[in-house]
Design an enzyme around this catalytic site. Sequence first.
Site, PDB file in Angstrom:
ATOM      1  N   ARG A 224       0.851  -1.187   0.000  1.00 23.67           N
ATOM      2  CA  ARG A 224       0.000   0.000   0.000  1.00 23.67           C
ATOM      3  C   ARG A 224       0.888   1.239   0.000  1.00 23.67           C
ATOM      4  NH1 ARG A 224      -3.583  -2.467  -1.785  1.00 23.67           N
ATOM      5  NH2 ARG A 224      -5.657  -2.844  -0.945  1.00 23.67           N
ATOM      6  N   HIS A 272      -1.181   0.003  -9.995  1.00 21.49           N
ATOM      7  CA  HIS A 272      -1.917  -0.914  -9.109  1.00 21.49           C
ATOM      8  C   HIS A 272      -2.397  -2.145  -9.877  1.00 21.49           C
ATOM      9  CE1 HIS A 272      -4.299  -1.087  -5.103  1.00 21.49           C
ATOM     10  NE2 HIS A 272      -4.054  -2.306  -5.556  1.00 21.49           N
TER      11      HIS A 272
HETATM   12  P1  NAP Z   1      -2.151 -10.759   5.459  1.00 20.51           P
HETATM   13  O1  NAP Z   1      -2.283 -12.207   5.158  1.00 20.51           O
HETATM   14  O2  NAP Z   1      -3.102 -10.114   6.403  1.00 20.51           O
HETATM   15  O3  NAP Z   1      -0.657 -10.543   5.984  1.00 20.51           O
HETATM   16  C1  NAP Z   1      -0.220  -9.337   6.523  1.00 20.51           C
HETATM   17  C2  NAP Z   1       1.195  -9.529   7.033  1.00 20.51           C
HETATM   18  O4  NAP Z   1       1.668  -8.259   7.497  1.00 20.51           O
HETATM   19  C3  NAP Z   1       1.264 -10.492   8.228  1.00 20.51           C
HETATM   20  O5  NAP Z   1       2.419 -11.278   8.154  1.00 20.51           O
HETATM   21  C4  NAP Z   1       1.334  -9.540   9.412  1.00 20.51           C
HETATM   22  O6  NAP Z   1       2.000 -10.064  10.543  1.00 20.51           O
HETATM   23  C5  NAP Z   1       2.162  -8.415   8.828  1.00 20.51           C
HETATM   24  N1  NAP Z   1       1.965  -7.200   9.624  1.00 20.51           N
HETATM   25  C6  NAP Z   1       0.826  -6.503   9.848  1.00 20.51           C
HETATM   26  N2  NAP Z   1       1.062  -5.467  10.675  1.00 20.51           N
HETATM   27  C7  NAP Z   1       2.380  -5.528  10.979  1.00 20.51           C
HETATM   28  C8  NAP Z   1       3.224  -4.740  11.802  1.00 20.51           C
HETATM   29  N3  NAP Z   1       2.760  -3.679  12.484  1.00 20.51           N
HETATM   30  N4  NAP Z   1       4.525  -5.078  11.891  1.00 20.51           N
HETATM   31  C9  NAP Z   1       5.012  -6.155  11.221  1.00 20.51           C
HETATM   32  N5  NAP Z   1       4.259  -6.951  10.419  1.00 20.51           N
HETATM   33  C10 NAP Z   1       2.962  -6.626  10.307  1.00 20.51           C
HETATM   34  O7  NAP Z   1      -2.214  -9.903   4.119  1.00 20.51           O
HETATM   35  P2  NAP Z   1      -1.977 -10.399   2.611  1.00 20.51           P
HETATM   36  O8  NAP Z   1      -3.158 -11.110   2.096  1.00 20.51           O
HETATM   37  O9  NAP Z   1      -0.657 -11.067   2.539  1.00 20.51           O
HETATM   38  O10 NAP Z   1      -1.927  -8.982   1.855  1.00 20.51           O
HETATM   39  C11 NAP Z   1      -0.967  -8.002   2.202  1.00 20.51           C
HETATM   40  C12 NAP Z   1      -1.326  -6.677   1.551  1.00 20.51           C
HETATM   41  O11 NAP Z   1      -1.074  -6.710   0.140  1.00 20.51           O
HETATM   42  C13 NAP Z   1      -2.804  -6.292   1.626  1.00 20.51           C
HETATM   43  O12 NAP Z   1      -3.138  -5.756   2.885  1.00 20.51           O
HETATM   44  C14 NAP Z   1      -2.915  -5.255   0.524  1.00 20.51           C
HETATM   45  O13 NAP Z   1      -2.635  -3.993   1.073  1.00 20.51           O
HETATM   46  C15 NAP Z   1      -1.802  -5.643  -0.461  1.00 20.51           C
HETATM   47  N6  NAP Z   1      -2.316  -6.088  -1.777  1.00 20.51           N
HETATM   48  C16 NAP Z   1      -1.936  -5.400  -2.889  1.00 20.51           C
HETATM   49  C17 NAP Z   1      -2.364  -5.812  -4.144  1.00 20.51           C
HETATM   50  C18 NAP Z   1      -1.902  -5.104  -5.392  1.00 20.51           C
HETATM   51  O14 NAP Z   1      -2.367  -5.411  -6.493  1.00 20.51           O
HETATM   52  N7  NAP Z   1      -0.965  -4.189  -5.313  1.00 20.51           N
HETATM   53  C19 NAP Z   1      -3.212  -6.919  -4.264  1.00 20.51           C
HETATM   54  C20 NAP Z   1      -3.593  -7.571  -3.104  1.00 20.51           C
HETATM   55  C21 NAP Z   1      -3.143  -7.162  -1.867  1.00 20.51           C
HETATM   56  P3  NAP Z   1       1.413 -11.341  11.349  1.00 20.51           P
HETATM   57  O15 NAP Z   1       1.664 -12.503  10.417  1.00 20.51           O
HETATM   58  O16 NAP Z   1       2.227 -11.395  12.564  1.00 20.51           O
HETATM   59  O17 NAP Z   1      -0.055 -11.062  11.553  1.00 20.51           O
END
Ligand code: NAP
Length: 309
Positions: A224, A272
């Site tokens: 993001r 994006h």
């Molecule tokens: P997810 O499964 O919720 O994983 C989030 C990860 O971030 C987890 O490992 C979490 O730690 C870690 N995290 C959250 N807060 C943190 C903090 N304060 N300090 C350290 N680590 C932290 O999310 P996901 O499905 O992998 O997706 C990640 C992000 O990708 C989405 O939120 C979205 O913003 C982005 N995205 C972008 C696109 C694009 O096309 N550009 C598409 C889809 C998604 P824990 O494991 O300890 O909970």
Amino acid sequence: MINVFFCARPERWDMYHPALTRAFAALDLDVNLTRDPDPETVDYIVYAPNGPVSDFTPFTRTKAVLSLWAGVETIVGNPTLTQPLCRMVDAGLEEGMVEWVTGHVLRHHLGMDAQILNQSGIWSPKVPPLARNRTVAVLGLGALGQACAQALSALRFNVIGWSRSAKKVDGLACFHGPDGLHSALQQAEIIVLLLPHTPETENVINAETLALMPKGAVIINPGRGALIDDEALLTALDSGQIGHATLDVFRQEPLPAAHPYWAHPGVTVTPHIASETRAETAAEVIAENIRRGEAGTPFLFLVDRDKGY
Ligand code: NAP
């Protein structure tokens, strides 16, 4: 009959209607899928943050809001949303992200620009190092971060990961918490951001953390826009502290034409497109969550409203 409100942009209907219909049938769910329901009759909302609803108050009997997006930062704090909120974890989305991240990591690792942009007739061989001698840090070890980290690890990159809670993932050195971030960044020549946007992750890449990275490090951000302090990144690019930034997401999207990122030689902007939810695989996840809701079993991928993701 289960009433499901498809609450996303109208142009998504033609893609999702057949996929959802198939997925509901596969699980024997008797669903009335509609775009224009009486709110008081809606059992589940299939939701996109850029869709037509931001006030959930009228949806008095809705059992869950099922997001089509992985990122839920624009809805997680909505005070009218009192129902459970599930985010999207989709095999198609994950595959797309692995491909995009791997491609952009390899671009920088192999120094592809030197060949692609410079067909000058001057023969200047420079063999790239092996992946095993390149350290890549993946910040965020959730569904997408872990999939990308494991794909990079399979290519033999030296992959390190960082998350909020302590983790063990095969093939990765895992760090967590604020101290862990410093250790991860100090080693990382290429940094991939796959964190959600929360108050805690906002500006995680700032003047202080940029200064920890090895000189010339590359930042790849498909997470993001708000994860990065833009001014600090531009300063670090100008000084050479950061060698390049490949950015897919921005605080303001579309990225305004006058934004300095567009013209900066050290920045690659992609609009994006790193990955998106794929209707066919996402429909199966939506259907499974509705099946669970009807059976009274826990939903998959429930958002923790306190943590914000
Ligand atoms: P997810 O499964 O919720 O994983 C989030 C990860 O971030 C987890 O490992 C979490 O730690 C870690 N995290 C959250 N807060 C943190 C903090 N304060 N300090 C350290 N680590 C932290 O999310 P996901 O499905 O992998 O997706 C990640 C992000 O990708 C989405 O939120 C979205 O913003 C982005 N995205 C972008 C696109 C694009 O096309 N550009 C598409 C889809 C998604 P824990 O494991 O300890 O909970």
